[in-house]
Scaffold this active site. Structure first.
Site, PDB file in Angstrom:
ATOM      1  N   HIS A 159       4.299  -6.724  -7.971  1.00  0.00           N
ATOM      2  CA  HIS A 159       5.651  -7.279  -7.770  1.00  0.00           C
ATOM      3  C   HIS A 159       5.676  -8.809  -7.877  1.00  0.00           C
ATOM      4  O   HIS A 159       6.756  -9.400  -7.869  1.00  0.00           O
ATOM      5  CB  HIS A 159       6.216  -6.866  -6.408  1.00  0.00           C
ATOM      6  CG  HIS A 159       6.458  -5.401  -6.272  1.00  0.00           C
ATOM      7  ND1 HIS A 159       7.238  -4.691  -7.164  1.00  0.00           N
ATOM      8  CD2 HIS A 159       6.013  -4.484  -5.367  1.00  0.00           C
ATOM      9  CE1 HIS A 159       7.264  -3.408  -6.802  1.00  0.00           C
ATOM     10  NE2 HIS A 159       6.512  -3.255  -5.733  1.00  0.00           N
ATOM     11  N   ASP A 195       2.234   2.923 -10.222  1.00  0.00           N
ATOM     12  CA  ASP A 195       2.763   2.791  -8.860  1.00  0.00           C
ATOM     13  C   ASP A 195       4.191   3.338  -8.828  1.00  0.00           C
ATOM     14  O   ASP A 195       4.919   3.264  -9.821  1.00  0.00           O
ATOM     15  CB  ASP A 195       2.744   1.302  -8.462  1.00  0.00           C
ATOM     16  CG  ASP A 195       3.114   1.052  -7.010  1.00  0.00           C
ATOM     17  OD1 ASP A 195       2.202   0.823  -6.201  1.00  0.00           O
ATOM     18  OD2 ASP A 195       4.331   1.084  -6.688  1.00  0.00           O
ATOM     19  N   HIS A 197       6.760   2.119  -7.523  1.00  0.00           N
ATOM     20  CA  HIS A 197       7.756   1.058  -7.711  1.00  0.00           C
ATOM     21  C   HIS A 197       7.563   0.370  -9.059  1.00  0.00           C
ATOM     22  O   HIS A 197       6.424   0.184  -9.508  1.00  0.00           O
ATOM     23  CB  HIS A 197       7.642   0.018  -6.590  1.00  0.00           C
ATOM     24  CG  HIS A 197       7.740   0.600  -5.210  1.00  0.00           C
ATOM     25  ND1 HIS A 197       6.634   0.960  -4.476  1.00  0.00           N
ATOM     26  CD2 HIS A 197       8.823   0.912  -4.451  1.00  0.00           C
ATOM     27  CE1 HIS A 197       7.025   1.449  -3.298  1.00  0.00           C
ATOM     28  NE2 HIS A 197       8.350   1.444  -3.264  1.00  0.00           N
TER      29      HIS A 197
HETATM   30  N1  Q9C Z   1      12.786   1.734   2.283  1.00  0.00           N
HETATM   31  C1  Q9C Z   1       4.061  -1.823  -3.471  1.00  0.00           C
HETATM   32  O1  Q9C Z   1       3.994  -0.615  -3.505  1.00  0.00           O
HETATM   33  N2  Q9C Z   1      10.309  -2.079   0.463  1.00  0.00           N
HETATM   34  N3  Q9C Z   1       5.079  -2.481  -2.896  1.00  0.00           N
HETATM   35  C2  Q9C Z   1      10.259  -0.718   0.866  1.00  0.00           C
HETATM   36  C3  Q9C Z   1      11.495   1.231   1.828  1.00  0.00           C
HETATM   37  C4  Q9C Z   1       9.233  -2.689  -0.258  1.00  0.00           C
HETATM   38  C5  Q9C Z   1       6.186  -1.752  -2.321  1.00  0.00           C
HETATM   39  C6  Q9C Z   1      11.503  -0.275   1.578  1.00  0.00           C
HETATM   40  C7  Q9C Z   1       8.332  -1.822  -1.055  1.00  0.00           C
HETATM   41  C8  Q9C Z   1       7.234  -2.622  -1.736  1.00  0.00           C
HETATM   42  C9  Q9C Z   1       2.958  -2.667  -4.008  1.00  0.00           C
HETATM   43 ZN    ZN Z   2       4.608   0.761  -4.821  1.00  0.00          ZN
END
Ligand code: Q9C
Ligand code: ZN
Length: 341
Positions: A159, A195, A197
């Site tokens: 990210h 991943d 995301h």
């Molecule tokens: N309702 C990685 O997997 N917000 N980052 C989550 C859930 C942030 C994930 C909120 C998620 C970041 C590297």
């Molecule tokens: Zn993630």
């Protein structure tokens, strides 16, 4: 398969993040990497080696100098203000606000981040520096001829863009490793981000370039974090047009849907004929992941590794997300065992 790992990740242990409007203990915690390491050792995946030190130069090939120095000095500046608890940002330069770097630490933190998922603690700089070294040591081993190497990075990186952090990510470990490959003579590097995301930071870093192909399979940004990037119509720009492929999937997607996207991404990677592949290995696609909405099961990760291995490319696996701490080790190592099989 060789694993690169450093205990330094323990130095980064943020207390809280914002989930559903509430300050919640961080999901991105040291036990995650501990579980992956324990599983690698239990199944005798291979040797575990410590990273070498690469310094700031390879980081500065990807990240903005002001951003790097902000992160390096942030904790010292915070302490100078008499604060000894975790740093978190809370104001961001949104549309029609000035893109001017403020003098104070709170303003700079907002300028160099895009969300509040990036606590900075006393040990964060050492941990994120070591995480980059873990990725770069893996890259160096690949350059020496290894077929596959596992860089057990923590904190994760995908990210983070050139000049901002977010989503538990500070420096973009996979992007720094890709740039190092190019700087050492590779012509083309492909990145496959599995991943849950979207890898917004990695996409952004290479968006206008043809020497890195970026492919990502992830929760559709219409409903899932990071919300503001990761749509299928993002194809790259300038000479980079045609070298960015997003595969956003619906909530609830299981292996049957996910594996179709993987096959499509692999077709693009094979057609690109890269010198090497970097896999941003997040296992937050797991059915019991606490912050995600895909439905992959543990055996699916073996299949994932087999499909990636069938590309026949030298491959660096860089650890990203995955928050079902009990299973993260099994799932991540399953990918590597599938690759090796
Ligand atoms: N309702 C990685 O997997 N917000 N980052 C989550 C859930 C942030 C994930 C909120 C998620 C970041 C590297
Ligand atoms: Zn993630």
């Amino acid at each position: 398969m060789l694993t690169i790992y450093s205990d330094d990740h323990h130095l980064h242990h943020g207390k809280y993040e914002l989930i559903d409007g509430q300050l919640t203990p961080c999901f991105e915690k040291p036990s995650r990497a501990d579980m992956v390491l324990a599983r690698a050792q239990k199944v005798k995946l291979g040797e575990v080696a410590a990273p070498r030190e690469f310094g700031l130069a390879p980081i500065l090939r990807v990240h903005d100098e002001g951003f790097v120095h902000f992160l390096k000095d942030a904790w010292t500046e915070w302490q100078a203000m008499g604060r000894d608890y975790d740093m978190l940002p809370f104001t961001w330069p949104n549309r029609r606000l000035r893109q001017t770097i403020p003098d104070c630490i709170d303003g700079k933190f907002g300028y160099y981040s895009f969300d509040a998922g990036v606590p900075i603690t006393a040990g964060t700089w050492q941990a994120v520096s070591s995480s980059v070294n873990v990725a770069l040591t893996g890259q160096a081993e690949l350059a020496k001829g290894a077929r596959g190497v596992f860089s057990l990075c923590r904190p994760p990186g995908h990210h983070a863009a050139a000049d901002y952090m977010g989503g538990y990510c500070y420096f973009n470990n996979a992007a720094i490793a890709a740039q190092a490959m190019l700087d050492q003579g590779a012509s083309r590097v492909a990145i496959l981000d599995v991943d849950y995301h979207h890898g917004n930071g990695t996409q952004d870093i290479f968006y206008d370039r043809a020497d890195v192909l970026f492919t990502s399979i992830h929760g559709d940004p219409r409903f899932e974090y990071p919300f503001f990037l990761g749509y299928a119509d993002e194809k790259g720009e300038g000479v980079g047009r045609g070298f960015n492929f997003n595969y956003p999937l619906a909530a609830g997607s299981d292996w049957s849907a996910w594996s179709l996207a993987l096959a499509a991404a692999c077709r693009q990677i094979a057609a690109y004929a890269p010198d090497a592949l970097i896999v941003s290995l997040g296992v937050d696609t797991f059915k019991e992941d606490p912050i995600s909405q895909f439905k992959l099961d543990s055996p699916d990760y073996l299949r994932m590794g087999e499909v990636i291995g069938a590309l026949g490319l030298q491959t660096l696996f860089v650890m990203e997300g995955g928050y079902a701490v009990e299973e993260i080790g099994i799932n991540a190592i399953n990918v590597l065992q599938g690759f090796d099989s």
